[in-house]
Design a protein around this motif. Sequence first.
Motif, PDB file in Angstrom:
ATOM      1  N   VAL A 133      87.924  17.979  36.728  1.00 40.58           N
ATOM      2  CA  VAL A 133      88.535  17.700  35.424  1.00 40.58           C
ATOM      3  C   VAL A 133      87.447  17.612  34.354  1.00 40.58           C
ATOM      4  CG1 VAL A 133      89.784  15.963  34.061  1.00 40.58           C
ATOM      5  CG2 VAL A 133      90.577  16.541  36.367  1.00 40.58           C
ATOM      6  N   LYS A 134      86.376  16.890  34.638  1.00 40.08           N
ATOM      7  CA  LYS A 134      85.269  16.767  33.681  1.00 40.08           C
ATOM      8  C   LYS A 134      84.715  18.148  33.328  1.00 40.08           C
ATOM      9  CE  LYS A 134      83.599  12.257  35.353  1.00 40.08           C
ATOM     10  NZ  LYS A 134      82.459  11.618  36.058  1.00 40.08           N
ATOM     11  N   GLU A 135      84.533  18.980  34.356  1.00 43.68           N
ATOM     12  CA  GLU A 135      84.027  20.340  34.129  1.00 43.68           C
ATOM     13  C   GLU A 135      84.976  21.122  33.220  1.00 43.68           C
ATOM     14  OE1 GLU A 135      83.759  24.415  36.753  1.00 43.68           O
ATOM     15  OE2 GLU A 135      83.261  22.543  37.776  1.00 43.68           O
ATOM     16  N   LEU A 136      86.270  21.047  33.506  1.00 48.21           N
ATOM     17  CA  LEU A 136      87.253  21.793  32.717  1.00 48.21           C
ATOM     18  C   LEU A 136      87.351  21.267  31.288  1.00 48.21           C
ATOM     19  CD1 LEU A 136      90.004  22.225  35.455  1.00 48.21           C
ATOM     20  CD2 LEU A 136      88.472  23.994  34.555  1.00 48.21           C
ATOM     21  N   ILE A 137      87.203  19.965  31.105  1.00 51.57           N
ATOM     22  CA  ILE A 137      87.214  19.402  29.748  1.00 51.57           C
ATOM     23  C   ILE A 137      86.025  19.939  28.963  1.00 51.57           C
ATOM     24  CG2 ILE A 137      86.834  17.274  28.413  1.00 51.57           C
ATOM     25  CD1 ILE A 137      88.575  15.823  30.522  1.00 51.57           C
ATOM     26  N   GLN A 138      84.879  20.013  29.598  1.00 54.47           N
ATOM     27  CA  GLN A 138      83.670  20.484  28.905  1.00 54.47           C
ATOM     28  C   GLN A 138      83.763  21.949  28.501  1.00 54.47           C
ATOM     29  OE1 GLN A 138      80.839  18.991  31.840  1.00 54.47           O
ATOM     30  NE2 GLN A 138      79.930  17.788  30.204  1.00 54.47           N
ATOM     31  N   ASN A 143      93.950  22.670  27.786  1.00 51.84           N
ATOM     32  CA  ASN A 143      94.345  21.345  27.322  1.00 51.84           C
ATOM     33  C   ASN A 143      94.625  20.477  28.545  1.00 51.84           C
ATOM     34  OD1 ASN A 143      97.092  21.652  28.180  1.00 51.84           O
ATOM     35  ND2 ASN A 143      97.558  22.745  26.270  1.00 51.84           N
ATOM     36  N   PHE A 144      94.908  19.207  28.336  1.00 50.75           N
ATOM     37  CA  PHE A 144      95.084  18.273  29.451  1.00 50.75           C
ATOM     38  C   PHE A 144      96.273  18.644  30.337  1.00 50.75           C
ATOM     39  CE2 PHE A 144      93.034  15.055  26.393  1.00 50.75           C
ATOM     40  CZ  PHE A 144      91.762  15.444  26.778  1.00 50.75           C
ATOM     41  N   THR A 145      97.342  19.120  29.744  1.00 52.17           N
ATOM     42  CA  THR A 145      98.516  19.526  30.540  1.00 52.17           C
ATOM     43  C   THR A 145      98.159  20.702  31.438  1.00 52.17           C
ATOM     44  OG1 THR A 145     100.028  18.757  28.817  1.00 52.17           O
ATOM     45  CG2 THR A 145     100.907  20.341  30.413  1.00 52.17           C
ATOM     46  N   GLU A 146      97.442  21.673  30.905  1.00 52.01           N
ATOM     47  CA  GLU A 146      97.039  22.834  31.708  1.00 52.01           C
ATOM     48  C   GLU A 146      96.099  22.414  32.838  1.00 52.01           C
ATOM     49  OE1 GLU A 146      97.217  26.368  28.331  1.00 52.01           O
ATOM     50  OE2 GLU A 146      95.484  25.026  28.382  1.00 52.01           O
ATOM     51  N   GLU A 173      88.987  10.053  25.262  1.00 50.07           N
ATOM     52  CA  GLU A 173      87.685   9.396  25.049  1.00 50.07           C
ATOM     53  C   GLU A 173      86.568  10.209  25.680  1.00 50.07           C
ATOM     54  OE1 GLU A 173      88.997   4.670  25.047  1.00 50.07           O
ATOM     55  OE2 GLU A 173      88.603   5.677  26.943  1.00 50.07           O
ATOM     56  N   TYR A 174      86.803  10.682  26.903  1.00 50.90           N
ATOM     57  CA  TYR A 174      85.777  11.474  27.588  1.00 50.90           C
ATOM     58  C   TYR A 174      85.472  12.748  26.799  1.00 50.90           C
ATOM     59  CZ  TYR A 174      83.177  14.041  31.092  1.00 50.90           C
ATOM     60  OH  TYR A 174      82.194  14.749  31.730  1.00 50.90           O
ATOM     61  N   ALA A 176      85.898  13.315  23.639  1.00 54.81           N
ATOM     62  CA  ALA A 176      85.260  12.996  22.358  1.00 54.81           C
ATOM     63  C   ALA A 176      83.763  12.724  22.508  1.00 54.81           C
ATOM     64  CB  ALA A 176      85.949  11.799  21.712  1.00 54.81           C
ATOM     65  N   LEU A 177      83.356  12.227  23.678  1.00 53.67           N
ATOM     66  CA  LEU A 177      81.929  11.967  23.903  1.00 53.67           C
ATOM     67  C   LEU A 177      81.111  13.252  23.850  1.00 53.67           C
ATOM     68  CD1 LEU A 177      82.057   9.325  26.769  1.00 53.67           C
ATOM     69  CD2 LEU A 177      81.474   8.938  24.360  1.00 53.67           C
ATOM     70  N   ASN A 178      81.740  14.350  24.258  1.00 55.84           N
ATOM     71  CA  ASN A 178      81.100  15.664  24.220  1.00 55.84           C
ATOM     72  C   ASN A 178      79.736  15.661  24.914  1.00 55.84           C
ATOM     73  OD1 ASN A 178      81.272  18.360  23.629  1.00 55.84           O
ATOM     74  ND2 ASN A 178      80.287  18.163  21.620  1.00 55.84           N
ATOM     75  N   GLN A 179      79.665  14.955  26.045  1.00 57.90           N
ATOM     76  CA  GLN A 179      78.437  14.902  26.823  1.00 57.90           C
ATOM     77  C   GLN A 179      78.754  15.142  28.290  1.00 57.90           C
ATOM     78  OE1 GLN A 179      76.288  11.296  26.198  1.00 57.90           O
ATOM     79  NE2 GLN A 179      76.159  11.552  23.999  1.00 57.90           N
ATOM     80  N   ASN A 180      77.733  15.525  29.029  1.00 58.72           N
ATOM     81  CA  ASN A 180      77.913  15.803  30.451  1.00 58.72           C
ATOM     82  C   ASN A 180      77.696  14.530  31.266  1.00 58.72           C
ATOM     83  OD1 ASN A 180      77.946  16.710  33.056  1.00 58.72           O
ATOM     84  ND2 ASN A 180      76.275  18.170  32.810  1.00 58.72           N
TER      85      ASN A 180
END
Length: 189
Positions: A133-138, A143-146, A173-174, A176-180
Amino acid sequence: MLVKVFIKNMVCDRCIKVVRNELLEAGVEVVEVELGRVVYKSLDKEQDARKLYNVLNENGFQLIESTDRILVEKVKLSLIRLLQKLPIEKIGTLSSYLSEKTNCDYSRLSRIFSYTENTTLEKYFIKLKIEKVKELIQTSEYNFTEISQLLDYGNANHLSRQFKSETGMNLTEYKALNQNFRNSLDQIL
């Protein structure tokens, strides 16, 4: 003579490349390298075993000799492979998937995994999914649903609750941090 060994901490294609290249450079006649396993030809078993041990040790890998630990590594690698191709393509339950991939009864798998790793298979799989999930967010592709659909969650709320439970922050929140803040797959347990 062909020698087959099992290796801990091989979790990606780069691991395969590193192990293959380093073994070839050390003079080991590599036949096959895949996640968690190397097959090589050996005329001098002791000398080649020493070379193998050195290559693995220098690159953060470990030789696995216990049958229980080999089984645990097979489980981990099966789950990692499952998450490599999205959407998740498992037919049936996680237990039937793992039993098929390891040719072992799930109750035995579960017992050995829990004893060896001090956590359940299900909790380990959740941790792997959260890293995905973290990888896909980055990547910002989905989007979250996908993301919840790709990872076989019932809905985005289920994913959100599990993400918050594991990381202490919600998905927004994760993002928005835009960090790994991802953990290496070999360091999850």
